[in-house]
Design a protein around this motif. Structure first.
Motif, mmCIF file in Angstrom:
data_model
loop_
_atom_site.group_PDB
_atom_site.id
_atom_site.type_symbol
_atom_site.label_atom_id
_atom_site.label_comp_id
_atom_site.label_asym_id
_atom_site.label_seq_id
_atom_site.Cartn_x
_atom_site.Cartn_y
_atom_site.Cartn_z
ATOM 1 N N THR A 32 -0.382 -5.307 13.821
ATOM 2 C CA THR A 32 -0.177 -6.729 13.527
ATOM 3 C C THR A 32 0.604 -6.855 12.216
ATOM 4 N N PRO A 33 1.293 -7.985 12.012
ATOM 5 C CA PRO A 33 2.134 -8.115 10.811
ATOM 6 C C PRO A 33 1.381 -7.968 9.496
ATOM 7 N N ASP A 34 0.085 -8.295 9.465
ATOM 8 C CA ASP A 34 -0.656 -8.180 8.211
ATOM 9 C C ASP A 34 -1.143 -6.754 7.950
ATOM 10 N N GLN A 35 -0.842 -5.829 8.850
ATOM 11 C CA GLN A 35 -1.275 -4.443 8.665
ATOM 12 C C GLN A 35 -0.161 -3.550 8.109
ATOM 13 N N TYR A 36 1.010 -4.093 7.841
ATOM 14 C CA TYR A 36 2.094 -3.291 7.273
ATOM 15 C C TYR A 36 3.051 -4.203 6.502
ATOM 16 N N GLU A 37 3.874 -3.574 5.664
ATOM 17 C CA GLU A 37 4.925 -4.290 4.934
ATOM 18 C C GLU A 37 6.240 -3.545 5.105
ATOM 19 N N THR A 38 7.334 -4.276 5.057
ATOM 20 C CA THR A 38 8.665 -3.681 5.179
ATOM 21 C C THR A 38 9.358 -3.695 3.823
ATOM 22 N N ASN A 39 10.178 -2.635 3.624
ATOM 23 C CA ASN A 39 10.959 -2.502 2.382
ATOM 24 C C ASN A 39 10.058 -2.704 1.153
ATOM 25 N N LYS A 40 8.996 -1.915 1.129
ATOM 26 C CA LYS A 40 7.991 -2.019 0.079
ATOM 27 C C LYS A 40 8.215 -0.920 -0.959
ATOM 28 N N VAL A 41 8.226 -1.309 -2.249
ATOM 29 C CA VAL A 41 8.305 -0.337 -3.347
ATOM 30 C C VAL A 41 6.887 0.167 -3.581
ATOM 31 N N THR A 42 6.645 1.415 -3.263
ATOM 32 C CA THR A 42 5.279 1.959 -3.321
ATOM 33 C C THR A 42 5.020 2.794 -4.573
ATOM 34 N N LYS A 43 6.055 3.169 -5.300
ATOM 35 C CA LYS A 43 5.862 4.035 -6.464
ATOM 36 C C LYS A 43 6.111 3.248 -7.733
ATOM 37 N N ALA A 44 5.168 3.334 -8.662
ATOM 38 C CA ALA A 44 5.302 2.600 -9.927
ATOM 39 C C ALA A 44 6.519 3.094 -10.701
ATOM 40 N N GLY A 45 7.283 2.140 -11.225
ATOM 41 C CA GLY A 45 8.469 2.477 -12.003
ATOM 42 C C GLY A 45 9.668 2.837 -11.158
ATOM 43 N N SER A 46 9.576 2.697 -9.842
ATOM 44 C CA SER A 46 10.700 3.037 -8.956
ATOM 45 C C SER A 46 11.285 1.754 -8.397
ATOM 46 N N SER A 47 12.562 1.820 -8.058
ATOM 47 C CA SER A 47 13.240 0.670 -7.440
ATOM 48 C C SER A 47 13.663 0.983 -6.004
ATOM 49 N N ASP A 48 13.156 2.089 -5.472
ATOM 50 C CA ASP A 48 13.531 2.493 -4.105
ATOM 51 C C ASP A 48 12.450 2.027 -3.128
ATOM 52 N N PRO A 49 12.777 1.087 -2.252
ATOM 53 C CA PRO A 49 11.770 0.618 -1.282
ATOM 54 C C PRO A 49 11.721 1.541 -0.054
ATOM 55 N N VAL A 50 10.523 1.757 0.470
ATOM 56 C CA VAL A 50 10.370 2.511 1.702
ATOM 57 C C VAL A 50 10.519 1.535 2.877
ATOM 58 N N GLU A 51 10.984 2.045 4.002
ATOM 59 C CA GLU A 51 11.268 1.160 5.137
ATOM 60 C C GLU A 51 10.003 0.451 5.621
ATOM 61 N N PHE A 52 8.914 1.218 5.817
ATOM 62 C CA PHE A 52 7.655 0.624 6.261
ATOM 63 C C PHE A 52 6.513 1.272 5.497
ATOM 64 N N ALA A 53 5.534 0.423 5.106
ATOM 65 C CA ALA A 53 4.344 0.907 4.408
ATOM 66 C C ALA A 53 3.126 0.340 5.131
ATOM 67 N N ILE A 54 2.309 1.209 5.685
ATOM 68 C CA ILE A 54 1.119 0.795 6.414
ATOM 69 C C ILE A 54 -0.006 0.541 5.410
ATOM 70 N N LYS A 55 -0.674 -0.610 5.532
ATOM 71 C CA LYS A 55 -1.771 -0.961 4.636
ATOM 72 C C LYS A 55 -3.043 -0.244 5.080
ATOM 73 N N MET A 56 -3.519 0.642 4.207
ATOM 74 C CA MET A 56 -4.760 1.366 4.468
ATOM 75 C C MET A 56 -5.861 0.776 3.591
ATOM 76 N N PRO A 57 -7.099 0.668 4.103
ATOM 77 C CA PRO A 57 -8.185 0.101 3.280
ATOM 78 C C PRO A 57 -8.527 1.002 2.097
ATOM 79 N N GLY A 58 -8.643 0.383 0.917
ATOM 80 C CA GLY A 58 -8.996 1.138 -0.287
ATOM 81 C C GLY A 58 -10.246 0.549 -0.938
ATOM 82 N N SER A 59 -10.508 0.969 -2.149
ATOM 83 C CA SER A 59 -11.677 0.487 -2.883
ATOM 84 C C SER A 59 -11.397 -0.890 -3.457
ATOM 85 N N ASP A 60 -12.483 -1.678 -3.612
ATOM 86 C CA ASP A 60 -12.394 -3.030 -4.196
ATOM 87 C C ASP A 60 -11.439 -3.914 -3.404
#
Length: 426
Positions: free
Chosen positions: A196-224
């Motif tokens: 579903t659309p709320d389970q992933y993001e497109t062109n998401k910058v996943t690394k702190a201090g980076s400006s390179d977005p990844v094509e798709f980032a799947i949202k995995m459940p984490g703490s808090d």
């Protein structure tokens, strides 16, 4: 005649035996000292016997000659008679055979004519049937051939168009940027059909201090209640893959090994690039997924042992279309299980609140039931006791007719209004 001849032969034989006997007797008697006169008498007897025998023999010869002549004449007559009879029989048989042959010939001629007529009729019917069948089948065959030729022409046109499309596709895929877009489209189709659309993001910058977005980032459940992203990036080393396949088809081992080595190096460079740009625990998972949009390319990567090597050296998992679909389906099941687990406490709280409110509702229903009981008792008292009392007081009063009663009480208008509420509104 034959009996006479036999009798003569027997007499002659007996005479000869008698002569022989006398000769033997005379010799025996001579040894005993018979006289010479007796010998002369015996010789004379013998001579006479011999003459008689000769005469008999001559007579027999004459009889034999006559018998032979008579037999010859008789045989000639018999042969002549037999020849005449045989000729008559042959002539009669010939005539009978001629009649039979003529009869058979006439019968055979009639049968031949009938057979010829039937064969001609059959031949005519067969010719007509064959002509009709052949014409129909030829027409059908020509129609099919014409249709197939038309289909072939259509197919040839489609093949030409497909060749143009393939040529255009090859030109498009030779562009590095275009190849990346094709991989992204394939990856997007799989993710959009699975999550579903709320389970992933497109062109998401996943690394702190980076400006390179990844094509798709799947949202995995984490703490808090904070999401942890799993990066997925599509890579499409098409030129190296095609070079390896062309070398394999051409059975060029040296060129195949070189292209295989180049393909392996490119995939490893892609893995290093994904690791350096997108993996950043704890913001992301400690691994990422490299999507290879062709199953054949994915199989070649497995054959080269890249699955374990990329996991070990770069924390990168490679996946083809079917593998990625299975992975995302498994994640979707996990997401649903996690949602159910998180909301199970809320469900229990809701059930507790419902139980409390249901208790209040039961108390209210009991009160309402009690009120209904009291009202029912009042109605029974009103309808029964009060009605009987009023009727007893009114026994002595004569009841008016309905029109007079309606006129005095004014109930006619009230009944009309109740029967026609629309009229009353107007």
């Amino acid at each position: 005649m034959e009996a006479l001849i036999i009798v003569n032969i027997v007499l002659t034989a007996l005479l000869a035996l008698g002569v022989v006997y006398l000769i033997l007797k005379s010799r025996k008697g001579g040894s005993e000292g018979a006289s010479s006169g007796d010998a002369s008498s015996i010789n004379a007897t013998i001579d006479a016997s011999v003459k008689s025998i000769n005469l008999q023999i001559e007579k027999l010869e004459r009889q034999m000659s006559a018998l032979k002549e008579e037999n010859a004449k008789s045989q000639l007559e018999i042969v002549k008679a037999l020849g005449e009879n045989f000729g008559k029989i042959i002539e009669s048989s010939a005539k009978s055979n001629e009649a039979n042959i003529k009869h058979l010939s006439d019968g055979l001629e009639s049968i031949r004519k009938q057979n010829n007529e039937k064969l001609e009729a059959i031949q005519k019917a067969v010719d007509e049937k064959l002509d009709a069948t052949l014409t129909s089948r030829l027409k059908t065959s020509f129609d099919n051939v014409i249709k197939q030729i038309s289909d072939v022409n259509t197919a040839v046109g489609e093949i030409k168009g497909l060749a143009k499309d393939v040529s255009s596709l090859n030109r498009v895929l030779t562009n590095v940027k275009t190849k990346g877009i094709v991989g992204e489209i394939a990856l997007a189709n799989i993710i959009e059909q699975t999550l579903t659309p709320d389970q992933y993001e497109t062109n998401k910058v996943t690394k702190a201090g980076s400006s390179d977005p990844v094509e798709f980032a799947i949202k995995m459940p984490g703490s808090d209640d904070k999401s942890v992203y799993m990066p997925i990036d599509a890579k499409f080393p098409l030129e190296a893959y095609h070079a390896m396949k062309d070398a394999s088809d051409a059975l060029d081992k040296e060129r195949y090994e070189s292209a295989k080595k180049e393909l392996k190096a490119r995939i490893k460079r892609f893995a290093k690039d994904i690791r350096d740009k997108y993996i950043d625990p704890p913001n992301t998972t400690d691994f990422a997924i490299m999507f290879l949009p062709i199953e054949g390319l994915y199989v070649e990567a497995l054959d080269m042992g890249l699955f374990e090597e990329l996991q070990r050296d770069y924390k990168i998992n490679i996946a083809g279309p079917s593998t990625l679909t299975a992975l995302l389906n498994a994640l979707q099941v996990g997401f649903k299980s996690l949602i159910i687990q998180k909301r199970s406490s809320q469900v229990f709280d809701l059930l507790g609140a419902v139980k409390h409110e249901f208790g209040k509702f039961a108390d209210s229903l009991s009160k309402v039931q009690k009120k209904f009981g009291e009202a029912s008792n009042e109605m029974e008292n009103l309808v029964g006791t009060r009605t009987r009392m009023i009727n007893s007081k009114l026994k002595s009063i004569t009841a008016l007719d309905e029109p007079s009663a309606e006129a005095i009480l004014g109930t006619a208008d009230t009944e009309k209004e109740e029967a026609d509420p629309l009229w009353a509104i107007e």
